[in-house]
Design a protein around this motif. Structure first.
Motif, PDB file in Angstrom:
ATOM      1  N   LEU A   1       3.353  -5.028   8.423  1.00 25.55           N
ATOM      2  CA  LEU A   1       3.423  -6.481   8.184  1.00 25.55           C
ATOM      3  C   LEU A   1       2.390  -6.903   7.141  1.00 25.55           C
ATOM      4  N   PHE A   2       1.293  -6.152   7.071  1.00 24.98           N
ATOM      5  CA  PHE A   2       0.170  -6.525   6.188  1.00 24.98           C
ATOM      6  C   PHE A   2       0.002  -5.537   5.038  1.00 24.98           C
ATOM      7  N   ASN A   3       1.063  -4.739   4.790  1.00 23.59           N
ATOM      8  CA  ASN A   3       1.047  -3.778   3.675  1.00 23.59           C
ATOM      9  C   ASN A   3      -0.130  -2.804   3.727  1.00 23.59           C
ATOM     10  N   VAL A   4      -0.469  -2.359   4.931  1.00 24.24           N
ATOM     11  CA  VAL A   4      -1.511  -1.340   5.084  1.00 24.24           C
ATOM     12  C   VAL A   4      -0.979  -0.007   4.551  1.00 24.24           C
ATOM     13  N   PRO A   5      -1.784   0.753   3.791  1.00 25.56           N
ATOM     14  CA  PRO A   5      -1.317   2.063   3.310  1.00 25.56           C
ATOM     15  C   PRO A   5      -0.879   2.960   4.469  1.00 25.56           C
ATOM     16  N   GLU A   6       0.228   3.679   4.240  1.00 27.72           N
ATOM     17  CA  GLU A   6       0.801   4.567   5.270  1.00 27.72           C
ATOM     18  C   GLU A   6      -0.244   5.475   5.908  1.00 27.72           C
ATOM     19  N   ASP A   7      -1.129   6.021   5.073  1.00 29.09           N
ATOM     20  CA  ASP A   7      -2.065   7.018   5.566  1.00 29.09           C
ATOM     21  C   ASP A   7      -3.019   6.421   6.614  1.00 29.09           C
ATOM     22  N   HIS A   8      -3.380   5.165   6.439  1.00 32.83           N
ATOM     23  CA  HIS A   8      -4.293   4.524   7.400  1.00 32.83           C
ATOM     24  C   HIS A   8      -3.601   4.296   8.745  1.00 32.83           C
ATOM     25  N   SER A   9      -2.392   3.732   8.702  1.00 37.28           N
ATOM     26  CA  SER A   9      -1.716   3.462   9.977  1.00 37.28           C
ATOM     27  C   SER A   9      -1.297   4.770  10.651  1.00 37.28           C
ATOM     28  N   ARG A  10      -1.014   5.786   9.847  1.00 40.94           N
ATOM     29  CA  ARG A  10      -0.649   7.089  10.414  1.00 40.94           C
ATOM     30  C   ARG A  10      -1.832   7.662  11.212  1.00 40.94           C
TER      31      ARG A  10
ATOM     32  N   VAL B   1       1.581   0.697  16.046  1.00 38.17           N
ATOM     33  CA  VAL B   1       0.513   0.607  15.038  1.00 38.17           C
ATOM     34  C   VAL B   1       1.139   0.463  13.659  1.00 38.17           C
ATOM     35  N   LYS B   2       2.071   1.360  13.336  1.00 41.47           N
ATOM     36  CA  LYS B   2       2.659   1.368  11.984  1.00 41.47           C
ATOM     37  C   LYS B   2       3.447   0.087  11.704  1.00 41.47           C
ATOM     38  N   THR B   3       4.249  -0.327  12.690  1.00 42.06           N
ATOM     39  CA  THR B   3       5.099  -1.499  12.460  1.00 42.06           C
ATOM     40  C   THR B   3       4.251  -2.751  12.238  1.00 42.06           C
ATOM     41  N   THR B   4       3.175  -2.870  13.030  1.00 42.10           N
ATOM     42  CA  THR B   4       2.293  -4.025  12.843  1.00 42.10           C
ATOM     43  C   THR B   4       1.530  -3.910  11.515  1.00 42.10           C
ATOM     44  N   ALA B   5       1.031  -2.722  11.213  1.00 45.74           N
ATOM     45  CA  ALA B   5       0.284  -2.523   9.960  1.00 45.74           C
ATOM     46  C   ALA B   5       1.171  -2.816   8.752  1.00 45.74           C
TER      47      ALA B   5
END
Lengths: 305, 305
Positions: free
Chosen positions: B69-78, B63-67
């Motif tokens: 790629l699109f600069n998703v905030p850490e808290d969301h992918s966490r 989830v985090k590695t893919t997120a």
């Protein structure tokens, strides 16, 4: 009749509403649970065995009746009702397992682990759990995604460790925590109250009710849930297994406290009557006609199954 | 080392990323699973036992590695990563039950029903199942409610009767359906592939990726999931129980088909290598650097646990 409520004696709308919601839920689940025609079919058969046919469908009826107050389209309240019924049946399947209550009969039929086997029962419960959230999150349940996300969030909270699952844990552990009215009330609010409150709240959320209306309906639902559980505890002592469709006199046999063991039969009936009166009073701020919600509250304690 | 992939020999970013995600998941679940200080504590203890400490945390890392790629905030992918790990651990707890695979060890620790009891294991699995959906639906996971509803809907579909639960049912039934490559591939896609694909797709959904990017990442994820399962089947034959942290040589003992029984060891290794090459090729349309996803695909088959 378990308890008589002479002040609300008219049961006019309810019989038709109960019959209609039973047809709606059975048809809806029959449509959703079409077996795929491969080795997964046994799982679908077990889900269908548990979820289709039987049951009072109290929770879907609460969703629909509350949603109707706000003119929510039938299809939306129907889908939310199917979701809460799936979650409820999930909890029944797992609760009946040999390692939990070890029951052979549910809704007048063999329990899933008796009709199939334990592994199938575990998986059927899990699959119905997931189906509840899938149904709620799909766009067909409400055009606004924030409403759908809210329904999911609230249901997951009610079902999880702080709610139903936590209440079931407490119910399994011999504990002094449940030997008094306060303790048994808290256990009930976690174990069965939370899903009943969600059902009423779901109707309000689907209907985009005001905060005042939502609060009033929650007050109704909390008292309804308690009254419903007291009636269940009375049925455990006074009911007929053939009518109720499951094994009775369990709590005493297992040494578990409940409202009847804590209060005695007479006081438990008084408390149930008082709660129904309070539930009805709580509906005062609702402008739309609430007859059916009132009949449902009376039914909660007058029913014989 | 299970299989060598000489063409992608550099493992540079992965060790640090694996250590970091393990810390993140443990800290996040420790924070969420604070016992309430009453009789529900045993349930929380069981959930913590199963979910905190141990495990590769492959799904949250996907989830985090893919997120990323699109600069998703850490808290969301966490948060999405915690959700998929809760759902995964739910499935492990129920899969280990005596009526299912009857396992005593998981992630190098006693399984939940051994450390506690069966009823607690059923409820801990149920509560983690609900927690997964609660986490996803909460506003903190993404500002857009349609993204959150979509994550819930897709995860519920992957977990339910048509996906993981259906795959587990198929896995339990002696059937000619799984005695060939096509059958065992379909079983794997339901049973373990679906959640791995969801993990990659969740990163894309959180990142509001384009359809082209989402499709490319799905192609990667499907091949990664298959390669991962082939490696698991090889570990079942060639691995060390002390390193893997669970009972091995199970499939043969239970007479179950898997990729190794169908293909043999040499062909299974060849297929895994080819799938990793294809997974890497599938990433071509992605503009952002994909080194870590490539390392993860190599790790899926080179790991020894």
């Amino acid at each position: 009749m378990l308890i008589e409520m002479p002040s609300h004696a008219d049961i006019g709308l309810l019989p038709g509403a109960l019959a209609a919601i039973a047809r709606t839920v059975d048809a809806g689940l029959d449509h959703i649970l079409q077996p795929p025609g491969d080795a997964r079919d046994q799982l679908y058969a077990a889900m269908r065995h548990a979820a289709i046919g039987g049951g009072k469908r109290l929770r879907p009826l609460l969703v629909k009746t509350t949603a109707d107050l706000f003119n929510v389209p039938e299809d939306h309240s129907r889908r939310a009702g199917l979701a809460i019924e799936c979650l409820h049946v999930h909890s029944l399947i797992h609760d009946d397992l040999p390692c939990m209550d070890d029951d052979d009969t549910r809704r007048g039929k063999p329990t899933v682990h008796r009709a199939f086997d334990e592994a199938t029962a575990v998986l059927a419960g899990d699959a119905l759990h997931a189906l509840a959230f899938e149904l709620l999150a799909q766009p067909a349940t409400h055009p606004r995604s924030d409403v759908r996300a809210n329904l999911v969030m609230e249901l997951a909270r009610c079902a999880g460790a702080a709610g139903m699952a936590g209440g079931q844990m407490l119910d399994l552990l011999p504990s002094h925590d449940t030997g008094n009215l306060e303790g048994i009330t808290r256990l009930q609010e976690w174990k069965t109250g939370a899903l009943i409150e969600w059902s009423v709240d779901a109707g309000a959320l689907l209907g985009e009710a005001s905060n005042v209306e939502r609060l009033a309906l929650r007050g109704y639902a909390r008292r309804l849930g308690l009254a419903f559980q007291i009636a269940d505890d009375l049925l455990d002592v006074e009911g007929s297994e053939a009518v109720v469709g499951k094994r009775l006199k369990k709590d005493q046999a297992q040494g578990k406290s409940n409202f009847v063991s804590v209060l005695g039969i007479r006081q438990a009936k008084e408390m149930a009557r008082r709660l129904v009166d309070e539930a009805v009073d709580a509906l005062a701020p609702i402008a739309a006609p609430t007859e059916l919600l009132i009949e449902l509250a009376v039914f909660a304690i007058e029913r014989d199954r």
